[in-house]
Design a protein around this motif. Structure first.
Motif, PDB file in Angstrom:
ATOM      1  N   ARG A 121      10.536  -6.912   5.936  1.00 27.33           N
ATOM      2  CA  ARG A 121      11.493  -7.980   6.244  1.00 27.33           C
ATOM      3  C   ARG A 121      11.811  -8.798   4.996  1.00 27.33           C
ATOM      4  N   GLN A 122      10.776  -9.105   4.209  1.00 26.73           N
ATOM      5  CA  GLN A 122      10.992  -9.858   2.979  1.00 26.73           C
ATOM      6  C   GLN A 122      11.817  -9.048   1.982  1.00 26.73           C
ATOM      7  N   LEU A 123      11.544  -7.769   1.884  1.00 22.14           N
ATOM      8  CA  LEU A 123      12.312  -6.911   0.982  1.00 22.14           C
ATOM      9  C   LEU A 123      13.793  -6.923   1.358  1.00 22.14           C
ATOM     10  N   ARG A 124      14.068  -6.826   2.615  1.00 23.59           N
ATOM     11  CA  ARG A 124      15.445  -6.848   3.079  1.00 23.59           C
ATOM     12  C   ARG A 124      16.133  -8.152   2.699  1.00 23.59           C
ATOM     13  N   ASN A 125      15.427  -9.273   2.900  1.00 28.79           N
ATOM     14  CA  ASN A 125      15.986 -10.576   2.584  1.00 28.79           C
ATOM     15  C   ASN A 125      16.238 -10.738   1.086  1.00 28.79           C
ATOM     16  N   VAL A 126      15.313 -10.212   0.272  1.00 27.71           N
ATOM     17  CA  VAL A 126      15.476 -10.300  -1.181  1.00 27.71           C
ATOM     18  C   VAL A 126      16.688  -9.501  -1.643  1.00 27.71           C
ATOM     19  N   VAL A 127      16.848  -8.298  -1.083  1.00 29.43           N
ATOM     20  CA  VAL A 127      18.010  -7.472  -1.454  1.00 29.43           C
ATOM     21  C   VAL A 127      19.306  -8.190  -1.065  1.00 29.43           C
ATOM     22  N   GLU A 128      19.337  -8.806   0.091  1.00 29.01           N
ATOM     23  CA  GLU A 128      20.544  -9.534   0.495  1.00 29.01           C
ATOM     24  C   GLU A 128      20.790 -10.735  -0.406  1.00 29.01           C
ATOM     25  N   GLN A 129      19.719 -11.436  -0.786  1.00 33.77           N
ATOM     26  CA  GLN A 129      19.868 -12.584  -1.673  1.00 33.77           C
ATOM     27  C   GLN A 129      20.417 -12.158  -3.031  1.00 33.77           C
TER      28      GLN A 129
ATOM     29  N   GLU B  14       0.819  -1.215   0.000  1.00 31.24           N
ATOM     30  CA  GLU B  14       0.000   0.000   0.000  1.00 31.24           C
ATOM     31  C   GLU B  14       0.851   1.263   0.000  1.00 31.24           C
ATOM     32  N   ARG B  15       2.153   1.107   0.017  1.00 29.41           N
ATOM     33  CA  ARG B  15       3.060   2.257  -0.032  1.00 29.41           C
ATOM     34  C   ARG B  15       4.285   1.894  -0.886  1.00 29.41           C
ATOM     35  N   THR B  16       3.996   1.527  -2.122  1.00 34.16           N
ATOM     36  CA  THR B  16       5.053   1.068  -3.028  1.00 34.16           C
ATOM     37  C   THR B  16       6.100   2.140  -3.290  1.00 34.16           C
ATOM     38  N   GLY B  17       5.742   3.413  -3.059  1.00 31.73           N
ATOM     39  CA  GLY B  17       6.721   4.475  -3.243  1.00 31.73           C
ATOM     40  C   GLY B  17       7.886   4.382  -2.278  1.00 31.73           C
ATOM     41  N   ASP B  18       7.705   3.638  -1.180  1.00 31.22           N
ATOM     42  CA  ASP B  18       8.783   3.475  -0.203  1.00 31.22           C
ATOM     43  C   ASP B  18       9.761   2.369  -0.595  1.00 31.22           C
ATOM     44  N   VAL B  19       9.366   1.530  -1.573  1.00 28.06           N
ATOM     45  CA  VAL B  19      10.197   0.376  -1.937  1.00 28.06           C
ATOM     46  C   VAL B  19      11.587   0.781  -2.414  1.00 28.06           C
ATOM     47  N   PRO B  20      11.733   1.724  -3.384  1.00 31.91           N
ATOM     48  CA  PRO B  20      13.088   2.089  -3.825  1.00 31.91           C
ATOM     49  C   PRO B  20      13.952   2.645  -2.698  1.00 31.91           C
ATOM     50  N   LEU B  21      13.355   3.470  -1.838  1.00 29.67           N
ATOM     51  CA  LEU B  21      14.115   4.043  -0.724  1.00 29.67           C
ATOM     52  C   LEU B  21      14.606   2.956   0.219  1.00 29.67           C
ATOM     53  N   LEU B  22      13.711   2.024   0.566  1.00 28.27           N
ATOM     54  CA  LEU B  22      14.083   0.945   1.476  1.00 28.27           C
ATOM     55  C   LEU B  22      15.112   0.018   0.842  1.00 28.27           C
ATOM     56  N   ALA B  23      14.933  -0.279  -0.447  1.00 30.48           N
ATOM     57  CA  ALA B  23      15.876  -1.163  -1.138  1.00 30.48           C
ATOM     58  C   ALA B  23      17.277  -0.551  -1.160  1.00 30.48           C
ATOM     59  N   ASP B  24      17.356   0.751  -1.465  1.00 33.45           N
ATOM     60  CA  ASP B  24      18.664   1.424  -1.470  1.00 33.45           C
ATOM     61  C   ASP B  24      19.278   1.452  -0.078  1.00 33.45           C
ATOM     62  N   PHE B  25      18.432   1.652   0.931  1.00 35.26           N
ATOM     63  CA  PHE B  25      18.924   1.693   2.306  1.00 35.26           C
ATOM     64  C   PHE B  25      19.522   0.339   2.696  1.00 35.26           C
ATOM     65  N   PHE B  26      18.780  -0.742   2.419  1.00 39.11           N
ATOM     66  CA  PHE B  26      19.284  -2.072   2.761  1.00 39.11           C
ATOM     67  C   PHE B  26      20.543  -2.409   1.960  1.00 39.11           C
ATOM     68  N   LEU B  27      20.567  -2.022   0.690  1.00 37.90           N
ATOM     69  CA  LEU B  27      21.729  -2.317  -0.142  1.00 37.90           C
ATOM     70  C   LEU B  27      22.975  -1.596   0.383  1.00 37.90           C
ATOM     71  N   HIS B  28      22.790  -0.349   0.811  1.00 34.72           N
ATOM     72  CA  HIS B  28      23.908   0.393   1.376  1.00 34.72           C
ATOM     73  C   HIS B  28      24.454  -0.307   2.618  1.00 34.72           C
ATOM     74  N   LYS B  29      23.557  -0.749   3.500  1.00 30.63           N
ATOM     75  CA  LYS B  29      23.987  -1.454   4.715  1.00 30.63           C
ATOM     76  C   LYS B  29      24.702  -2.763   4.375  1.00 30.63           C
ATOM     77  N   LEU B  30      24.184  -3.481   3.382  1.00 32.13           N
ATOM     78  CA  LEU B  30      24.767  -4.772   3.012  1.00 32.13           C
ATOM     79  C   LEU B  30      26.108  -4.594   2.303  1.00 32.13           C
ATOM     80  N   ASN B  31      26.239  -3.526   1.528  1.00 34.17           N
ATOM     81  CA  ASN B  31      27.528  -3.245   0.901  1.00 34.17           C
ATOM     82  C   ASN B  31      28.608  -3.001   1.952  1.00 34.17           C
ATOM     83  N   GLN B  32      28.198  -2.300   3.028  1.00 38.57           N
ATOM     84  CA  GLN B  32      29.134  -2.077   4.126  1.00 38.57           C
ATOM     85  C   GLN B  32      29.489  -3.386   4.819  1.00 38.57           C
TER      86      GLN B  32
END
Length: 325
Positions: free
Chosen positions: A317-325, A273-291
């Motif tokens: 939680r699922q989004l975070r796991n997918v980005v890590e995968q 219901e808030r798909t506009g947050d997906v890119p922001l969250l994905a970039d945030f998780f990716l930045h953390k995982l890159n570190q």
């Protein structure tokens, strides 16, 4: 003992004790036994006492007694226990600044939660699995006047009714088979001055719900197997992913407890219901995982487009796991 020194010096210890205590200590003296952490009544005051024979018996028979005020030792023990909970990482790390969002609804929700945090009243957080209920609970704690206190969390679905009752309220020695010697302090007491987070509260046994309601209303609890009540000073944040009003209709959840908790409700919308947050969250998780992995990966535009069209049943939680995968 709250008496003047002059009135006590020179008195036989037996005159200050009930007869059974006096006989116990006379026997200890006769056998020259060391005793530790014994509870007795001296001049009407309950104390914890240690006793040891004097080092040189040729100088005269005697014992050295050390008395400690029982209530003070209990308070010190509770403080030490709360400090141990701190060391065991019963702390809230999440803050509202960690709630990554661009949607107007989430901005409104964060502002509302900040307001609720200041009240000190119970809060009920709704949301699907993985939507961020724990993050909101921790953020509320850290934005509240209780932020210096502990944040203790428990998942009610992980325990049966009897186990959950003893976890929350503690128990006295001998309360049931297998009870620890000396009893055990419960999470209500361990979280004193702080916040107790009850996750999946919808799965709590109905009978135990009545005891929780009483603790909320009267700020007093009774340990399992105990007679005396204990005052509590704890803020409750509850969370669930179930349809709690339907649970109330079906008799699975007490109506009075529901309304007590639902005074300050927070409903976290699912990610779909808030798909506009997906890119922001994905970039945030990716930045953390890159570190974390010392990498330099990025998301292709096509990948982000697919992510925005997906329903995300497991939410953030699922989004975070997918980005890590």
């Amino acid at each position: 003992l709250e008496q003047e020194r002059e009135k006590l010096v020179g008195l036989p210890l037996s005159t200050l004790m009930p007869r059974e205590d006096a006989e116990f200590w006379a026997d200890a003296l006769a056998q020259r036994r060391e005793l530790y952490f014994s509870v007795l009544n001296v001049a009407g005051v309950h104390v914890v006492a240690n006793a040891a024979p004097v080092a040189d018996w040729d100088a005269g028979e005697g014992m050295v007694f050390s008395f400690y005020e029982m209530q003070k030792m209990e308070r010190q023990g509770e403080r030490a226990l709360r400090e141990r909970y701190r060391l065991q990482r019963y702390l809230a790390h999440g803050r509202f600044e960690d709630v990554n969002h661009t949607s107007r609804e989430m901005s409104r929700l964060v502002k509302l939660a900040r307001t609720f945090a200041e009240t000190g009243q119970p809060i009920l957080v709704y949301g699907e699995v993985g939507s961020g209920k724990s993050l909101f609970a921790q953020s509320i704690h850290n934005a509240s006047p209780r932020s210096a206190g502990v944040f203790v969390a428990i998942n009610c679905a992980n325990f049966n009714a009897n186990m959950l009752e003893s976890e929350l309220f503690g128990y006295t020695e001998g309360a049931f088979t297998g009870a620890k010697r000396g009893g055990k302090i419960g999470l209500f007491e361990a979280a004193a001055g702080g916040t107790l987070f009850l996750d999946e509260i919808s799965e709590m046994d109905v009978g135990l719900q009545s005891k929780l309601l009483r603790a909320l209303q009267e700020r007093r609890i009774r340990p399992v197997g105990g007679v005396e009540e204990v005052e509590t000073d704890v803020r409750i944040i509850a969370a669930c992913n179930a349809d709690l009003p339907r649970y109330v209709e079906e008799g699975k959840f007490r109506t009075d407890l529901f309304y007590r908790l639902n005074t300050f409700p927070i409903h976290i919308p699912p990610l779909r219901e808030r798909t506009g947050d997906v890119p922001l969250l994905a970039d945030f998780f990716l930045h953390k995982l890159n570190q974390k992995y010392h990498s330099h990966k990025c998301l292709a535009p096509g990948a982000l487009s697919l992510m925005e069209r997906y329903d995300w049943p497991g939410n953030v939680r699922q989004l975070r796991n997918v980005v890590e995968q």
